[in-house]
Write a protein that holds these residues in place. Structure first.
Motif, PDB file in Angstrom:
ATOM      1  N   ALA A   1     151.608  65.114 -24.487  1.00 49.90           N
ATOM      2  CA  ALA A   1     152.431  65.754 -23.299  1.00 49.90           C
ATOM      3  C   ALA A   1     153.089  67.249 -23.871  1.00 49.90           C
ATOM      4  N   ALA A   2     153.874  66.655 -24.952  1.00 48.60           N
ATOM      5  CA  ALA A   2     154.283  67.389 -26.132  1.00 48.60           C
ATOM      6  C   ALA A   2     153.880  68.083 -26.799  1.00 48.60           C
ATOM      7  N   ALA A   3     152.347  67.761 -26.856  1.00 48.57           N
ATOM      8  CA  ALA A   3     150.867  68.639 -26.814  1.00 48.57           C
ATOM      9  C   ALA A   3     150.766  70.104 -26.032  1.00 48.57           C
ATOM     10  N   GLY A   4     151.490  69.878 -24.643  1.00 52.07           N
ATOM     11  CA  GLY A   4     151.701  71.527 -23.752  1.00 52.07           C
ATOM     12  C   GLY A   4     150.005  70.833 -23.124  1.00 52.07           C
ATOM     13  N   TYR A   5     149.790  69.649 -23.594  1.00 51.82           N
ATOM     14  CA  TYR A   5     148.651  69.426 -22.183  1.00 51.82           C
ATOM     15  C   TYR A   5     149.247  68.420 -20.761  1.00 51.82           C
ATOM     16  N   ASP A   6     148.646  68.771 -19.061  1.00 54.98           N
ATOM     17  CA  ASP A   6     148.770  68.039 -18.106  1.00 54.98           C
ATOM     18  C   ASP A   6     148.308  66.873 -18.572  1.00 54.98           C
ATOM     19  N   VAL A   7     149.731  65.813 -18.309  1.00 56.60           N
ATOM     20  CA  VAL A   7     149.792  64.347 -18.670  1.00 56.60           C
ATOM     21  C   VAL A   7     148.554  63.723 -17.543  1.00 56.60           C
ATOM     22  N   GLN A   8     148.899  64.357 -16.561  1.00 53.69           N
ATOM     23  CA  GLN A   8     148.656  63.339 -15.502  1.00 53.69           C
ATOM     24  C   GLN A   8     146.616  63.613 -15.566  1.00 53.69           C
ATOM     25  N   LYS A   9     146.796  65.121 -15.397  1.00 53.84           N
ATOM     26  CA  LYS A   9     144.991  65.366 -15.403  1.00 53.84           C
ATOM     27  C   LYS A   9     144.986  64.678 -16.695  1.00 53.84           C
ATOM     28  N   LEU A  10     144.782  64.387 -18.202  1.00 56.67           N
ATOM     29  CA  LEU A  10     144.858  63.785 -19.379  1.00 56.67           C
ATOM     30  C   LEU A  10     144.013  62.425 -19.506  1.00 56.67           C
ATOM     31  N   LYS A  11     145.349  62.541 -18.358  1.00 57.60           N
ATOM     32  CA  LYS A  11     144.961  60.318 -18.344  1.00 57.60           C
ATOM     33  C   LYS A  11     144.228  60.192 -17.099  1.00 57.60           C
ATOM     34  N   LYS A  12     144.078  60.665 -15.881  1.00 58.47           N
ATOM     35  CA  LYS A  12     142.668  60.823 -15.158  1.00 58.47           C
ATOM     36  C   LYS A  12     141.060  61.137 -15.710  1.00 58.47           C
ATOM     37  N   LEU A  13     141.399  62.189 -16.373  1.00 59.23           N
ATOM     38  CA  LEU A  13     139.927  62.643 -17.866  1.00 59.23           C
ATOM     39  C   LEU A  13     139.750  61.109 -18.832  1.00 59.23           C
ATOM     40  N   VAL A  14     140.589  60.769 -19.214  1.00 58.97           N
ATOM     41  CA  VAL A  14     140.523  59.714 -19.972  1.00 58.97           C
ATOM     42  C   VAL A  14     139.785  58.516 -20.189  1.00 58.97           C
TER      43      VAL A  14
ATOM     44  N   LYS B   1     135.766  67.502 -14.043  1.00 55.55           N
ATOM     45  CA  LYS B   1     136.299  69.214 -13.204  1.00 55.55           C
ATOM     46  C   LYS B   1     137.313  67.589 -11.215  1.00 55.55           C
ATOM     47  N   LYS B   2     136.267  67.223 -10.983  1.00 51.07           N
ATOM     48  CA  LYS B   2     136.631  66.612  -9.817  1.00 51.07           C
ATOM     49  C   LYS B   2     137.405  65.529  -9.786  1.00 51.07           C
ATOM     50  N   ILE B   3     137.360  65.109 -10.968  1.00 54.10           N
ATOM     51  CA  ILE B   3     138.057  63.142 -11.479  1.00 54.10           C
ATOM     52  C   ILE B   3     139.807  63.885 -11.974  1.00 54.10           C
ATOM     53  N   SER B   4     139.008  65.048 -12.775  1.00 53.67           N
ATOM     54  CA  SER B   4     140.924  65.331 -13.523  1.00 53.67           C
ATOM     55  C   SER B   4     141.804  66.009 -13.065  1.00 53.67           C
ATOM     56  N   GLY B   5     140.881  67.153 -11.893  1.00 55.42           N
ATOM     57  CA  GLY B   5     141.632  67.974 -11.720  1.00 55.42           C
ATOM     58  C   GLY B   5     141.937  68.509 -11.883  1.00 55.42           C
ATOM     59  N   ILE B   6     141.060  69.796 -13.491  1.00 57.38           N
ATOM     60  CA  ILE B   6     141.015  70.302 -14.499  1.00 57.38           C
ATOM     61  C   ILE B   6     140.037  71.672 -13.759  1.00 57.38           C
ATOM     62  N   GLU B   7     139.975  72.994 -12.979  1.00 56.88           N
ATOM     63  CA  GLU B   7     139.328  73.401 -13.110  1.00 56.88           C
ATOM     64  C   GLU B   7     138.274  74.135 -13.838  1.00 56.88           C
ATOM     65  N   SER B   8     138.425  74.178 -14.830  1.00 60.76           N
ATOM     66  CA  SER B   8     138.007  75.002 -15.826  1.00 60.76           C
ATOM     67  C   SER B   8     137.187  74.443 -16.736  1.00 60.76           C
ATOM     68  N   GLY B   9     136.126  74.963 -16.697  1.00 63.55           N
ATOM     69  CA  GLY B   9     134.881  73.981 -17.818  1.00 63.55           C
ATOM     70  C   GLY B   9     135.147  74.079 -19.052  1.00 63.55           C
ATOM     71  N   GLU B  10     135.796  75.198 -19.008  1.00 65.07           N
ATOM     72  CA  GLU B  10     136.421  76.068 -20.385  1.00 65.07           C
ATOM     73  C   GLU B  10     137.775  75.130 -21.257  1.00 65.07           C
ATOM     74  N   LEU B  11     138.620  74.708 -19.710  1.00 67.43           N
ATOM     75  CA  LEU B  11     139.752  73.715 -20.108  1.00 67.43           C
ATOM     76  C   LEU B  11     138.806  72.320 -20.746  1.00 67.43           C
ATOM     77  N   ILE B  12     138.572  71.741 -19.848  1.00 66.78           N
ATOM     78  CA  ILE B  12     137.806  70.263 -19.454  1.00 66.78           C
ATOM     79  C   ILE B  12     137.242  70.399 -21.372  1.00 66.78           C
ATOM     80  N   ASN B  13     136.848  71.089 -21.724  1.00 66.77           N
ATOM     81  CA  ASN B  13     136.366  71.585 -23.222  1.00 66.77           C
ATOM     82  C   ASN B  13     137.075  71.283 -23.799  1.00 66.77           C
ATOM     83  N   THR B  14     138.358  71.767 -24.153  1.00 66.04           N
ATOM     84  CA  THR B  14     139.625  71.991 -24.270  1.00 66.04           C
ATOM     85  C   THR B  14     140.347  70.532 -24.896  1.00 66.04           C
ATOM     86  N   TYR B  15     140.494  69.928 -23.144  1.00 64.92           N
ATOM     87  CA  TYR B  15     141.175  68.500 -23.220  1.00 64.92           C
ATOM     88  C   TYR B  15     139.911  67.306 -23.773  1.00 64.92           C
ATOM     89  N   LEU B  16     138.341  67.358 -23.872  1.00 63.41           N
ATOM     90  CA  LEU B  16     137.481  66.754 -24.718  1.00 63.41           C
ATOM     91  C   LEU B  16     138.110  67.051 -26.613  1.00 63.41           C
TER      92      LEU B  16
END
Length: 420
Positions: free
Chosen positions: A217-230, A247-262
């Motif tokens: 969260a401090a690094a700028g990630y949406d903590v709820q989406k990050l939590k659902k994803l992990v 995308k469906k599980i986390s609510g992150i719509e962009s594939g590129e953004l998914i890769n950023t979270y990963l």
């Protein structure tokens, strides 16, 4: 800011020696980077290293929130303080200075300062809980650095912390084997974080997980989406992931953004991605290669999602994966008509050296046939004459027919393999 060896290194509690592979020796004058997850014991390992050093030892934790961001004058003051300590503690004022810096990535512009200290003759040990620093460090200090990778405790280290003598796997009595199997199952359940083992408290793994989310969260990630994803990925460890599912599980719509979270989750050692080997040549693009996800510690499964239906086989596979990383193997998986869990290359090699299959229920005839066929196909693909199947407790040698003649399949119990 400075904590000398008097109140840190010399007062450290009794420590369990960490197992670092010979190619990761702490000897030598290179700048050492100890890289690994938070709470895996990097600071404690530095204490072990320091206990064998003769000279002035300076320790600073750059993740200590009570320490303000140092500026150039503060860094100069650190060097002056080290020189003063050396003058007081050595007869000729010429003793060696050893610097031990925790979480060095939090110090802006640390590279030039560390470079100067090293060129002046200091011996330097750094730690970092960010995997991306490894490549940057190797590039910046090429030829003058050594990387030590530290993971949560291995099974051998677990036995040491529990006070058990490590016996030779081939010379065990039936009662010793039963005892070690019980110890292994406890290790398998709780994972390898040192304090989790010492305090027998799996809730600490949950605490570590929450700490990493706060950093995200401090690094700028949406903590709820990050939590659902992990949580989804950890509860489905050792499985391939579908970008659309993520995308469906986390609510992150962009594939590129998914890769950023990963990328972030892999950077903090919470997750690892393992590519499908025979797809690397097919796609030509690393991001297009199918991957499996593995968790940074098997204890995270029940700590993060205790109500999720357990898949014992996937956690078992995850445990073996982490041991392969400790042994500095390059790890891939294979799937053509059938699947093989792990294809291994040695460090800095492009040649496949081993194929490994993981099976909790190997005694089941249908499971046995599936595992052997998948392993044999991989052995044929990469020209291997021998393969390995790791089980919970079965052991035997099986001879099978491959495309180019007879092949040998070694079946071993995983806990004995981990003691080799």
């Amino acid at each position: 800011m400075i904590c000398s060896h008097h109140n840190f290194f010399q007062n450290a509690p009794d420590l369990i020696p960490r197992e670092i592979f010979p190619c990761c020796s702490v000897e030598g004058s290179e700048i050492k980077l100890i890289s690994g997850p938070t709470h895996a014991g990097k600071t404690t390992f530095m204490s072990q290293v320091a206990s064998n050093m003769v000279g002035v030892k300076i320790y600073i934790d750059f993740e200590d929130r009570q320490i303000p961001e140092p500026v150039s004058g503060d860094l100069q003051a650190i060097e002056e303080t080290a020189a003063e300590i050396r003058k007081k503690e050595t007869e000729d004022g010429e003793g060696r200075i050893f610097y031990f810096f925790d979480e060095i990535q939090n110090l802006q512009g640390w590279e030039n300062w560390v470079d100067r200290l090293h060129r002046q003759g200091a011996e330097i040990y750094l730690t970092s809980s960010r995997s991306k620093l490894i490549n940057e460090f190797s590039s910046r200090f090429s030829g003058r650095c050594k990387i030590l990778r530290l993971f949560p405790f291995s099974f051998r280290e677990y036995l040491q912390i529990k006070g058990n003598r490590i016996a030779e796997p081939n010379f065990l009595t039936p009662s010793s084997s039963d005892e070690l199997l019980c110890m292994f199952l406890q290790y398998f359940e709780n994972g390898g974080f040192p304090d989790v083992i010492k305090k027998d408290d799996i809730s600490l793994s949950r605490k570590y997980f929450e700490e990493e989310l706060k950093k995200g969260a401090a690094a700028g990630y949406d903590v709820q989406k990050l939590k659902k994803l992990v949580i989804f990925l950890i509860s489905n460890m050792a499985s391939e992931y579908s970008p659309d599912t993520l995308k469906k599980i986390s609510g992150i719509e962009s594939g590129e953004l998914i890769n950023t979270y990963l990328d972030y989750l892999e950077d903090i050692f919470l997750l690892y991605r393992v590519p499908k080997l025979n797809s690397l040549q097919e796609s030509g693009k690393e991001k297009d290669v199918p991957c499996k996800i593995y968790a940074g510690d098997t204890g995270l499964f029940k700590a993060v999602y205790p109500g999720y239906p357990d898949s014992l086989g996937l956690r078992f596979e995850n445990l073996v994966f982490l041991e392969l990383l400790r042994r500095e193997k390059q790890v891939f998986y294979f799937r053509n008509q059938r699947e093989c869990d792990f294809i291994i290359k040695e460090k800095d090699s492009q040649k496949v050296s081993a194929a490994i299959q993981i099976s909790v229920c190997f005694g089941n005839p249908a499971v046995m046939e599936r595992e052997i066929l998948g392993l044999t196909e991989a052995m044929d693909e990469y020209g291997l004459e021998e393969g390995l199947i790791l089980t919970m407790d079965e052991e035997e040698t099986i001879r099978v027919n491959g495309k180019n003649g007879k092949k040998i399949v070694m079946v071993k119990s995983v806990w004995k393999w981990m003691l080799e």
